[in-house]
Structure formats: structure tokens, C-alpha cells
Scaffold this motif. Structure first.
Motif, PDB file in Angstrom:
ATOM      1  N   ALA A   1       0.841  -1.205   0.000  1.00  0.00           N
ATOM      2  CA  ALA A   1       0.000   0.000   0.000  1.00  0.00           C
ATOM      3  C   ALA A   1       0.874   1.252   0.000  1.00  0.00           C
ATOM      4  O   ALA A   1       0.594   2.222  -0.714  1.00  0.00           O
ATOM      5  N   TRP A   2       1.938   1.234   0.796  1.00  0.00           N
ATOM      6  CA  TRP A   2       2.854   2.372   0.854  1.00  0.00           C
ATOM      7  C   TRP A   2       3.499   2.615  -0.509  1.00  0.00           C
ATOM      8  O   TRP A   2       3.591   3.745  -0.970  1.00  0.00           O
ATOM      9  N   VAL A   3       3.948   1.538  -1.167  1.00  0.00           N
ATOM     10  CA  VAL A   3       4.550   1.637  -2.494  1.00  0.00           C
ATOM     11  C   VAL A   3       3.553   2.275  -3.465  1.00  0.00           C
ATOM     12  O   VAL A   3       3.907   3.178  -4.233  1.00  0.00           O
ATOM     13  N   ASN A   4       2.309   1.841  -3.423  1.00  0.00           N
ATOM     14  CA  ASN A   4       1.290   2.405  -4.316  1.00  0.00           C
ATOM     15  C   ASN A   4       1.042   3.882  -4.022  1.00  0.00           C
ATOM     16  O   ASN A   4       0.815   4.677  -4.945  1.00  0.00           O
ATOM     17  N   ILE A   5       1.093   4.260  -2.758  1.00  0.00           N
ATOM     18  CA  ILE A   5       0.926   5.675  -2.381  1.00  0.00           C
ATOM     19  C   ILE A   5       2.072   6.503  -2.954  1.00  0.00           C
ATOM     20  O   ILE A   5       1.863   7.614  -3.456  1.00  0.00           O
ATOM     21  N   GLN A   6       3.298   5.969  -2.908  1.00  0.00           N
ATOM     22  CA  GLN A   6       4.447   6.691  -3.460  1.00  0.00           C
ATOM     23  C   GLN A   6       4.295   6.858  -4.969  1.00  0.00           C
ATOM     24  O   GLN A   6       4.562   7.927  -5.517  1.00  0.00           O
ATOM     25  N   ARG A   7       3.852   5.793  -5.642  1.00  0.00           N
ATOM     26  CA  ARG A   7       3.660   5.870  -7.093  1.00  0.00           C
ATOM     27  C   ARG A   7       2.594   6.904  -7.457  1.00  0.00           C
ATOM     28  O   ARG A   7       2.748   7.681  -8.397  1.00  0.00           O
ATOM     29  N   LYS A   8       1.510   6.929  -6.695  1.00  0.00           N
ATOM     30  CA  LYS A   8       0.430   7.877  -6.977  1.00  0.00           C
ATOM     31  C   LYS A   8       0.900   9.310  -6.733  1.00  0.00           C
ATOM     32  O   LYS A   8       0.626  10.206  -7.542  1.00  0.00           O
ATOM     33  N   ALA A   9       1.623   9.522  -5.634  1.00  0.00           N
ATOM     34  CA  ALA A   9       2.136  10.863  -5.336  1.00  0.00           C
ATOM     35  C   ALA A   9       3.101  11.315  -6.434  1.00  0.00           C
ATOM     36  O   ALA A   9       3.090  12.482  -6.851  1.00  0.00           O
ATOM     37  N   TYR A  10       3.901  10.397  -6.935  1.00  0.00           N
ATOM     38  CA  TYR A  10       4.835  10.706  -8.026  1.00  0.00           C
ATOM     39  C   TYR A  10       4.068  11.099  -9.289  1.00  0.00           C
ATOM     40  O   TYR A  10       4.372  12.119  -9.916  1.00  0.00           O
ATOM     41  N   ARG A  11       3.068  10.279  -9.658  1.00  0.00           N
ATOM     42  CA  ARG A  11       2.265  10.569 -10.861  1.00  0.00           C
ATOM     43  C   ARG A  11       1.568  11.922 -10.759  1.00  0.00           C
ATOM     44  O   ARG A  11       1.410  12.630 -11.753  1.00  0.00           O
ATOM     45  N   ASN A  12       1.147  12.280  -9.536  1.00  0.00           N
ATOM     46  CA  ASN A  12       0.422  13.537  -9.328  1.00  0.00           C
ATOM     47  C   ASN A  12       1.349  14.721  -9.066  1.00  0.00           C
ATOM     48  O   ASN A  12       0.877  15.817  -8.764  1.00  0.00           O
ATOM     49  N   GLY A  13       2.666  14.487  -9.144  1.00  0.00           N
ATOM     50  CA  GLY A  13       3.636  15.563  -8.915  1.00  0.00           C
ATOM     51  C   GLY A  13       3.709  16.025  -7.480  1.00  0.00           C
ATOM     52  O   GLY A  13       4.100  17.166  -7.210  1.00  0.00           O
ATOM     53  N   LYS A  14       3.344  15.154  -6.533  1.00  0.00           N
ATOM     54  CA  LYS A  14       3.306  15.553  -5.125  1.00  0.00           C
ATOM     55  C   LYS A  14       4.373  14.883  -4.266  1.00  0.00           C
ATOM     56  O   LYS A  14       4.396  15.081  -3.063  1.00  0.00           O
ATOM     57  N   LEU A  15       5.257  14.116  -4.897  1.00  0.00           N
ATOM     58  CA  LEU A  15       6.318  13.455  -4.140  1.00  0.00           C
ATOM     59  C   LEU A  15       7.558  14.344  -4.200  1.00  0.00           C
ATOM     60  O   LEU A  15       8.035  14.675  -5.295  1.00  0.00           O
ATOM     61  N   PRO A  16       8.081  14.757  -3.037  1.00  0.00           N
ATOM     62  CA  PRO A  16       9.247  15.651  -3.030  1.00  0.00           C
ATOM     63  C   PRO A  16      10.456  15.038  -3.744  1.00  0.00           C
ATOM     64  O   PRO A  16      10.646  13.822  -3.746  1.00  0.00           O
ATOM     65  N   ALA A  17      11.261  15.893  -4.329  1.00  0.00           N
ATOM     66  CA  ALA A  17      12.423  15.468  -5.115  1.00  0.00           C
ATOM     67  C   ALA A  17      13.381  14.593  -4.314  1.00  0.00           C
ATOM     68  O   ALA A  17      13.935  13.631  -4.850  1.00  0.00           O
TER      69      ALA A  17
END
Length: 181
Positions: A91-107
Motif C-alpha cells: 500500500a505504501w509503495v502504491n501511495i508513493q507511485r500515486k504521489a509521483y504521478r500527481n507531482g506531489k512526491l518531493p524530489a
């Protein structure tokens, strides 16, 4: 003193906001974090709380905890594509992928994950491996029971039950299996 008692009982100071036995304690811990963030806590109190292992940013702490878990998973399996066998990490991995796709995962987090070889889209190779594993489980079930009417209420067969249901749904929708499948 109440926080110290919580720490002694639970081994940490991360009191939930709505901690049923003592809601005031959860609210007080939240106000400590707010005061710390607003730089309104005196050094002595910060030092005493730090000495207890007080976590000032529980979301960051949780992210780091899960990052360590994905590093361990990567070390054991050679990839970061977590299967259903580790639901919390998956679930955590999927959250990271979604945040990345949405441009919300910090660099900085993107860099940390990419350093592990993290794939932002689940690779077909891993998907095929997972499909093959479930296919083998279905074959074993069939050999043992003579049918594929897998019970949905058994913990050991719940994943197989859902996988078979998806396969049947795909069949009814007219989807074709690949040559390998």
C-alpha cells in the motif's frame, strides 16, 4: 508524567490524537508538536522530550520507517515491486507511485527511491511472475481438490479466490490471455 507512563507502557511517545484511554494526552501531544513547529517550545522541554524519543513529525517518521522496509525488501527480492504478501508495504509503495504521478512526491524522496531502483510503473515482468505464481497455486488447488471453487473465507486461499475471480471476470469481458499465460 502521563506521557512518561504512556512511553513506559508502549515503548514510544507517539500518542494518537484520539487515544481512547486519555484523549487529553493525545491532544496535548498534538499541541506540543504544533508548538515545536511554531518554535514556541523552550529548549529544556525539547531536550527532555527528545531524551524520551519523542517524534516531532510522525508522518516523516513513518515514511522513513517504510523506506527502510522497502530497502530490506529490495535487498531480499532484488526489486521494489511488492506483492500482496506484504499488504502494508504494498500500500505504501502504491501511495508513493500515486504521489509521483500527481507531482506531489518531493524530489529528495524521488531520489531516495530511484537509488533503490524503484519503478514508478509496475513492470510487466513482475506482473507476469505474479500471475505465474497464482496460476501455479490454482493448479495445486485443482490437483488437491479436483475443482477451482476456492472458498473466500480461508486466509490461506483468500488471495487465490480473488485472483480467480479476476481471471473469470476478464474471461467474461472477452480479454485474451497472452501466449505465455
Amino acid at each position: 508524567k502521563r506521557l512518561l507512563g504512556f512511553h513506559q507502557e508502549h515503548g514510544h511517545c507517539n500518542v494518537p490524537l484520539r487515544y481512547a484511554p486519555d484523549r487529553q494526552l493525545g491532544t496535548w501531544v498534538r499541541s506540543l508538536r504544533d508548538s515545536y513547529e511554531g518554535q514556541k517550545l523552550i529548549r529544556e522541554r525539547i531536550s527532555r522530550l527528545d531524551a524520551m524519543g519523542f517524534i516531532w513529525d510522525p508522518l516523516e517518521s513513518r515514511w522513513q520507517e517504510m523506506y527502510e522496509a522497502i530497502k530490506d525488501f529490495r535487498k531480499r527480492h532484488g526489486h521494489c515491486n511488492v506483492s500482496a504478501s506484504a499488504p502494508a508495504l504494498g500500500a505504501w509503495v502504491n501511495i508513493q507511485r500515486k504521489a509521483y504521478r500527481n507531482g506531489k512526491l518531493p524530489a529528495d524522496r524521488i531520489s531516495q527511491l530511484e537509488a533503490l531502483g524503484f519503478e514508478w510503473n509496475r513492470s510487466d515482468a513482475v506482473w507476469d511472475e505474479s500471475w505465474s505464481q497464482m496460476y501455479e497455486a490454482a493448479k495445486q488447488f485443482y490437483v488437491k481438490h479436483g475443482h477451482l471453487k476456492v472458498p473466500s473465507n480461508s486466509m490461506e486461499s483468500k488471495e487465490l479466490y480473488h485472483w480467480l475471480a479476476r481471471q473469470r471476470s476478464h474471461l467474461h469481458q472477452g480479454r485474451q490471455l497472452t501466449k505465455d499465460q
